[in-house]
Structures are given as structure tokens and as C-alpha cells.
Design an enzyme around this catalytic site. Structure first.
Site, PDB file in Angstrom:
ATOM      1  N   VAL A  91       6.119  -1.048  14.428  1.00  0.00           N
ATOM      2  CA  VAL A  91       6.136  -2.255  15.258  1.00  0.00           C
ATOM      3  C   VAL A  91       5.930  -3.449  14.333  1.00  0.00           C
ATOM      4  O   VAL A  91       4.992  -3.477  13.530  1.00  0.00           O
ATOM      5  CB  VAL A  91       5.052  -2.203  16.343  1.00  0.00           C
ATOM      6  CG1 VAL A  91       4.961  -3.539  17.074  1.00  0.00           C
ATOM      7  CG2 VAL A  91       5.364  -1.082  17.335  1.00  0.00           C
ATOM      8  N   HIS A 145     -20.661   9.073  12.431  1.00  0.00           N
ATOM      9  CA  HIS A 145     -19.218   9.220  12.223  1.00  0.00           C
ATOM     10  C   HIS A 145     -18.523   8.822  13.524  1.00  0.00           C
ATOM     11  O   HIS A 145     -18.840   9.361  14.598  1.00  0.00           O
ATOM     12  CB  HIS A 145     -18.894  10.652  11.838  1.00  0.00           C
ATOM     13  CG  HIS A 145     -19.519  11.061  10.539  1.00  0.00           C
ATOM     14  ND1 HIS A 145     -18.799  11.292   9.392  1.00  0.00           N
ATOM     15  CD2 HIS A 145     -20.820  11.265  10.197  1.00  0.00           C
ATOM     16  CE1 HIS A 145     -19.621  11.617   8.410  1.00  0.00           C
ATOM     17  NE2 HIS A 145     -20.856  11.607   8.874  1.00  0.00           N
ATOM     18  N   PRO A 146     -17.566   7.903  13.474  1.00  0.00           N
ATOM     19  CA  PRO A 146     -17.089   7.265  14.719  1.00  0.00           C
ATOM     20  C   PRO A 146     -15.923   7.950  15.420  1.00  0.00           C
ATOM     21  O   PRO A 146     -15.379   7.397  16.370  1.00  0.00           O
ATOM     22  CB  PRO A 146     -16.678   5.875  14.229  1.00  0.00           C
ATOM     23  CG  PRO A 146     -16.221   6.100  12.827  1.00  0.00           C
ATOM     24  CD  PRO A 146     -17.095   7.197  12.279  1.00  0.00           C
ATOM     25  N   GLN A 147     -15.509   9.143  14.973  1.00  0.00           N
ATOM     26  CA  GLN A 147     -14.364   9.787  15.602  1.00  0.00           C
ATOM     27  C   GLN A 147     -14.563   9.980  17.109  1.00  0.00           C
ATOM     28  O   GLN A 147     -13.714   9.589  17.924  1.00  0.00           O
ATOM     29  CB  GLN A 147     -14.098  11.153  14.945  1.00  0.00           C
ATOM     30  CG  GLN A 147     -13.032  11.953  15.653  1.00  0.00           C
ATOM     31  CD  GLN A 147     -12.836  13.353  15.107  1.00  0.00           C
ATOM     32  OE1 GLN A 147     -11.771  13.928  15.271  1.00  0.00           O
ATOM     33  NE2 GLN A 147     -13.848  13.930  14.470  1.00  0.00           N
ATOM     34  N   VAL A 186       0.214   9.578  10.573  1.00  0.00           N
ATOM     35  CA  VAL A 186       0.672  10.832  11.160  1.00  0.00           C
ATOM     36  C   VAL A 186       0.243  10.837  12.619  1.00  0.00           C
ATOM     37  O   VAL A 186      -0.722  10.154  12.994  1.00  0.00           O
ATOM     38  CB  VAL A 186       0.060  12.032  10.390  1.00  0.00           C
ATOM     39  CG1 VAL A 186      -1.455  11.996  10.414  1.00  0.00           C
ATOM     40  CG2 VAL A 186       0.575  13.366  10.900  1.00  0.00           C
ATOM     41  N   HIS A 243     -14.985   4.608   7.554  1.00  0.00           N
ATOM     42  CA  HIS A 243     -15.399   4.330   8.930  1.00  0.00           C
ATOM     43  C   HIS A 243     -15.214   2.850   9.273  1.00  0.00           C
ATOM     44  O   HIS A 243     -15.987   2.295  10.054  1.00  0.00           O
ATOM     45  CB  HIS A 243     -16.868   4.712   9.129  1.00  0.00           C
ATOM     46  CG  HIS A 243     -17.129   6.177   9.079  1.00  0.00           C
ATOM     47  ND1 HIS A 243     -18.408   6.711   9.018  1.00  0.00           N
ATOM     48  CD2 HIS A 243     -16.287   7.234   9.092  1.00  0.00           C
ATOM     49  CE1 HIS A 243     -18.330   8.033   8.981  1.00  0.00           C
ATOM     50  NE2 HIS A 243     -17.060   8.375   9.030  1.00  0.00           N
TER      51      HIS A 243
END
Length: 600
Positions: free
Chosen positions: A250, A578-580, A110, A534
Site C-alpha cells: 500500500v 513481551h507484547p505479542q 510474511v 518490541h
């Protein structure tokens, strides 16, 4: 480096947006920049590379539009996005050390990518994470330079002592503390303050030192999710020099003319709607930027002839660059849900069991952005801990003293994470534990030396076929080292230690599962763990132009020109958090690097 958190939030697309639903709608097939993936990093790149108005930018997103999807807008409903039409629905192969269970690996299918479906936790990482990126890439530009700022929580409560405002910055992503208090919050924070030591209270884990117990910050503003799509992409879709096309995959990238000095220039992107549909080619005069995610990027590189020679030849793919690290060094944080039966009338099982209660709460959210729905279905408090000194003496695989080995998240209800289903009755607390410095990325024979972090094995991603519409073969190799499983056992024991304090008397009735020894705990962990979703590292950054790493410290793919990677696949080591937020920071710096090359 740009700063990251604050003021704009839009839920719907403006009527004049240039959001295309088919590649057949493209007016032109020539751009300055083509960004592959409209996820967390790709949305940032689209914004920054198009903002001067002079460069034509195309974003190609395989997934769907983010607008008006309730599960990705309302924070509490977030788990409903997993295993849905907005999820790639990746799954691991059977994990040997987890009794051959397969593990779901959700990723956002999304606009906004995984920032649109994650649990919204906001950790920018310790100073050590960024200094370690600088060391592993041999580029001081990756060391820390101050980021992040909060917006007020939805309930407007006084946040004094829960955050350090001076540690935060300013930018498009909205972040906040919890907007709906739970009965656990004062118990957890009070216990941390009284017990101290490894569990000490930390006023703000985003001030550079992650260690301790603190209130959780989330990518939420005004009671709704703030994603890369809503913060970076949707507000700029009116720009005439930006095209964003969704529902488009792609299938490969390639050079359109012969290599010069044996180095090909990748300038062409092949796009399709379906495995059997026609391919359309788009060219980029300046750069193609791969932001397809930790799984998609490595898969696309190999399909394009950039990867381990033996893997490519096995699939009869012409070798453009023999890049041994592509698809290697995959690592994730193992997660385990620890359940307790509690004496409570407010834990959120009632919402999960009773649709009318959920509808009433959703109505409250729609009316004034208040109530339970403004928070993720996770905890308001968390702890990041070092292992005890005697568990693995003199060995700490984390980035440094300000980074953790263990995470605990305290949830006011039953979180159905893993194979255990929600019981039909009873009230519960879930304490999520995670191993945030896993060594399933490391060669354990190197433990006898002082150079622990430089020798990697890790999980792998390989091709299932040459069909780009087939999912790759993903093996994170969870719990493949004794350190990882014993650290999870330690985390389980840490939970017991923490909740045995007097503040919990009368609240906790009993553990959902009783253990007699560490062996039973380890078996339970292997049987019930999943991941925190993650995954990183499949196209990792390495120093210089050598074969160590897939990209250099400027994120350019080694061995070719014109191709750069900007997503979590390039992390040289998994962050102990948390890698956001790390992905946003990575993309902001990458934008600066790209503009310094091409913008006057």
C-alpha cells in the site's frame, strides 16, 4: 472481548484458498473493509470481520506466504527468520548512547507478521498494563477482562505448579509450556523458591501479576509455531467474502470525494507491486484499517498526509491532518545477553556448531514433534523483577505494582544476540536481561512531579523519502536516560546475585566477561545491547478528539473518518512484557468495536 488460546493449527493452505499473489488477480476493487497488513492484528481482523459472510474484506500484505517455511514453523529454528526474506530488515540510525552503533529491528515480512518470526513468548500483560491503557485513553473498556489458555506441552510432562489453568481462556492461538526440559529448569525454579524476595517464584505470570520467576509460556502447539496466520487467517481462506493478496505494498490512503464539515473520509487505498510499477486503487465502503506495524503504519500515515505538519511540508506532502504525534513516542525494550561458561554436556551450542546433530534433531521433530526443536532457541524460565527500592527511590515508571522494570531469561546455551559471536568451543549459559519499563519515552524533567507517565519524548520515526518502498528513518533513542542504563546495570547485578546461590555450584564455571564496577557494566551494556524487538507507540492512543494521540480510544484516526489503526503503534505505553499477546487482545477488542459500528 474474545478469549485467545487453543485448538486449531494448520501448516499449509487449503487448495480452495483465496490467496492471491498479485493485485491484478482481484475480481473486484470495491470492498466493505480493507485491512492493510496481514500480520498479527490484521489476521485477527480478517477473521472477525469476514465471519458473518455478509461483508467483503480485503487484506493487503506486502510480504510472502507463510506456508512451508521451515524457519518459521520449527520453534528452535526461529532465529533463522531474522535478516532473511521474511524480515523487513529494518535498522535504526546510529544510537548516540550506544557508541553510535546501528541496531537491527526485525519485523515479519510474511503472513502473520512478527507473530511468524518472533521468539513466541506469550505474556498477556499484568492487570496494571490494561488498567493503564484505560487510564491513558480515558476509556474503561481497555481495562482487563480475563484471557488465555494452554495446550499440553509436547513432552506431556506434569505442569502442576507451573501454570494456573483457571487463569486461561479458549481461542485459536495455541500456547503451551516448554515441551523439552533442560538442566537449567529445576535450578532456576529451585533458586527462586529458596531465595524469594524480588526473585520469588510465580506460578503463572499470565494470571495478572507478572512479578517473580516462572516457567515461560509460548505460542506453540503440537511442537510447532502458532502464529496469527496459522491460527486466524489460513483456516478461513476459503471464505468467499475474503480476499488476501500478498507481494503488494500500500503506497497511500486517501479520500475519493471532498471533505464534509472539513473532515475527509478516507475510503481509497493505493496499491503497487514495485516502486516504479502501476498503482491500483481499491475502495472501502465502511472502513480502512491500518495494521501495517509500528514502523509501516506511521510511514503510511505520513505518506498519506496525516502527520506532523513540519515533517509533511519538508517532503512537499499535502497536509490532510496535522497530527503531531505520528512517528513520535517510539520506544523499545533494550536487551543484553549475559554469558557464562558452564559445566554441561547438553547446552545447545553443539547443535549450532554441528549440522549433522541439527539434522538428526530436525528428523526427530518431523517424525513425532519431540526433542529440542519443539522449543524456541530461548529459555524455559524467566523472571520479571522490580528495581530495588533504593535504586531510584519513589520512582517506578511501570504500569503498576504487578508490572516489572527488569526481565531475565535463562537460556541453556549461547544465544548469539548482539555483536558477540558463538565461540568455537565450550559450553555456555545465556541470561538475557531487558529493561521492560524504559524511560527513554519520558521527559526526565517531569521526574520531580507526580505525573511521570504523561510527558513523553521517546524515539522517532520519520520519512526517508516520499517513496513508499524506501525504509523510514528509525531512531529508538535507546539508553537516552540514566534510569534505563542504570536499570540494565542493576539487571546484570541481579543475574550475578541469582546465580551465586548454592544451587549453581558446580554448574557455572565463570562469567564470560568479568566486571570490576558499575561503570564497566554500563560500558559493556552500551557496547553490546540490542532490543527485544518490541517497538511500540508511533501512532499512540490518546483521550478524546484532541491532538493528544493519533487515535482515540476506539482506535479511529483523529481528524478523518473511515480510517482506524489496529497494531502495536497505538499502545499508549509500552507493556512491561513481551507484547505479542497484547496485540492479539488489542485486535480482538478492535474487531468488536468495528462490528458494533457496522454490523446489525
Amino acid at each position: 472481548m474474545r478469549l485467545l488460546c487453543a485448538s486449531t493449527f494448520l501448516l499449509a493452505l487449503p487448495a480452495f484458498s483465496r490467496l492471491l499473489t498479485s493485485i491484478s488477480e482481484l475480481d473486484d476493487l470495491k470492498y466493505d473493509f480493507v485491512v492493510i497488513g496481514g500480520g498479527t492484528a490484521g489476521s485477527v481482523l480478517a477473521n472477525r470481520l469476514s465471519e458473518d459472510g455478509r461483508h467483503k474484506v480485503l487484506v493487503v500484505e506486502a510480504g510472502v506466504d507463510n506456508a512451508n517455511i521451515q524457519d518459521i514453523i520449527v520453534p528452535f529454528l526461529g532465529p533463522g527468520a531474522f535478516n532473511s526474506l521474511v524480515d523487513w530488515n529494518f535498522t535504526s540510525i546510529p544510537q548516540t548512547e550506544m557508541f553510535n552503533r546501528t541496531i537491527p529491528l526485525p519485523r515479519g515480512f510474511v503472513l502473520g507478521g512478527s507473530s511468524s518470526i518472533n521468539f513466541m513468548t506469550w505474556n498477556r500483560g499484568s492487570d496494571d498494563v490494561w488498567d493503564n491503557f484505560a487510564r491513558l485513553s480515558n476509556d474503561s473498556g481497555w481495562s482487563w477482562d480475563s484471557v488465555s489458555r494452554l495446550t499440553p506441552p509436547s513432552d506431556g510432562h506434569n505442569t502442576t505448579g507451573e501454570v494456573i489453568p483457571s487463569a486461561h481462556g479458549n481461542g485459536p492461538v495455541l500456547t503451551s509450556l516448554s515441551g523439552f526440559a533442560t538442566e537449567l529448569d529445576p535450578i532456576v525454579s529451585g533458586t527462586a523458591r529458596s531465595i524469594g524476595g524480588r526473585f520469588k517464584y510465580n506460578e503463572d505470570p499470565n494470571a495478572g501479576d507478572m512479578i517473580g520467576t516462572s516457567f515461560v509460556q509460548n505460542s506453540i502447539g503440537h511442537g510447532a509455531r502458532s502464529s496469527a496466520a496459522t491460527a486466524y487467517l489460513v483456516p478461513i481462506l476459503h471464505r468467499p467474502n475474503l480476499d488476501v493478496v500478498i507481494h503488494s505494498r500500500v503506497t497511500k490512503v486517501r479520500a475519493s470525494y471532498p471533505a464534509q464539515n472539513d473532515i475527509p473520509t478516507i475510503d481509497t487505498v493505493e496499491i503497487a507491486h514495485s516502486a516504479t510499477g502501476p498503482r491500483i486503487e481499491v475502495t472501502a465502503s465502511r472502513e480502512i484499517i491500518l495494521s501495517a506495524g509500528v514502523f509501516g503504519t506511521a510511514q503510511l500515515l505520513m505518506l498519506s498526509g496525516v502527520g506532523p505538519k513540519e515533517e509533511l511540508e519538508k517532503r512537499h506532502i499535502p497536509v490532510v491532518v496535522d497530527s503531531p504525534d505520528v512517528g513520535k513516542h517510539l520506544v523499545d525494550h533494550p536487551l543484553l545477553a549475559n554469558y557464562f561458561v558452564v559445566n554441561s554436556n547438553t547446552s545447545f551450542e553443539r547443535v549450532l556448531r554441528n549440522g549433522s546433530i541439527a539434522e538428526d534433531l530436525l528428523g526427530q521433530w518431523e517424525a513425532n514433534r519431540t526433542g529440542l526443536m519443539v522449543d524456541p532457541a530461548a529459555g524455559n524460565t524467566a523472571a520479571f523483577l522490580k528495581n530495588p527500592a533504593d535504586l531510584f527511590p519513589k520512582f517506578d515508571p511501570s504500569s503498576g505494582p504487578k508490572s516489572a522494570n527488569i526481565e531475565m531469561i535463562f537460556c541453556n546455551g549461547f544465544e548469539p544476540l548482539g555483536p558477540t559471536s558463538l565461540p568455537s568451543n565450550g559450553s555456555f549459559m545465556t541470561v538475557i536481561t531487558a529493561v521492560v519499563s524504559p524511560t527513554s519515552r519520558m521527559n526526565l524533567f517531569s521526574f520531580i512531579s507526580d505525573n511521570f507517565s504523561d510527558v513523553f519524548i521517546g524515539g522517532t520515526l520519520t520519512l526517508n523519502s516520499t517513496n513508499p518502498f524506501d525504509s523510514p528513518v528509525i531512531d529508538p533513542r535507546l539508553y537516552s536516560t540514566e534510569f534505563d542504563i542504570q536499570t540494565m546495570v542493576q539487571a546484570m547485578k541481579d543475574v550475578d546475585t541469582f546465580v551465586s546461590e548454592s544451587a549453581w555450584e558446580g554448574y557455572i564455571v565463570r562469567p564470560f566477561v568479568e566486571f570490576s564496577n558499575d561503570e564497566e557494566r554500563a560500558i559493556y551494556a552500551r557496547n553490546n545491547s540490542i532490543t527485544v524487538n518490541h517497538s511500540v507507540g508511533t501512532a499512540r492512543m490518546g483521550p478524546g478528539d484532541g491532538t493528544d494521540g493519533v487515535v482515540d480510544s476506539s482506535l479511529r484516526v483523529k481528524g478523518v473518518n473511515g480510517l482506524r489503526i489496529v497494531d502495536a503503534s497505538v499502545y499508549p505505553q509500552i507493556p512491561e512484557n513481551h507484547p505479542q499477546a497484547v496485540a492479539y487482545i488489542l485486535a480482538e477488542r478492535a474487531s468488536d468495536l468495528i462490528r458494533s459500528c457496522h454490523f446489525e
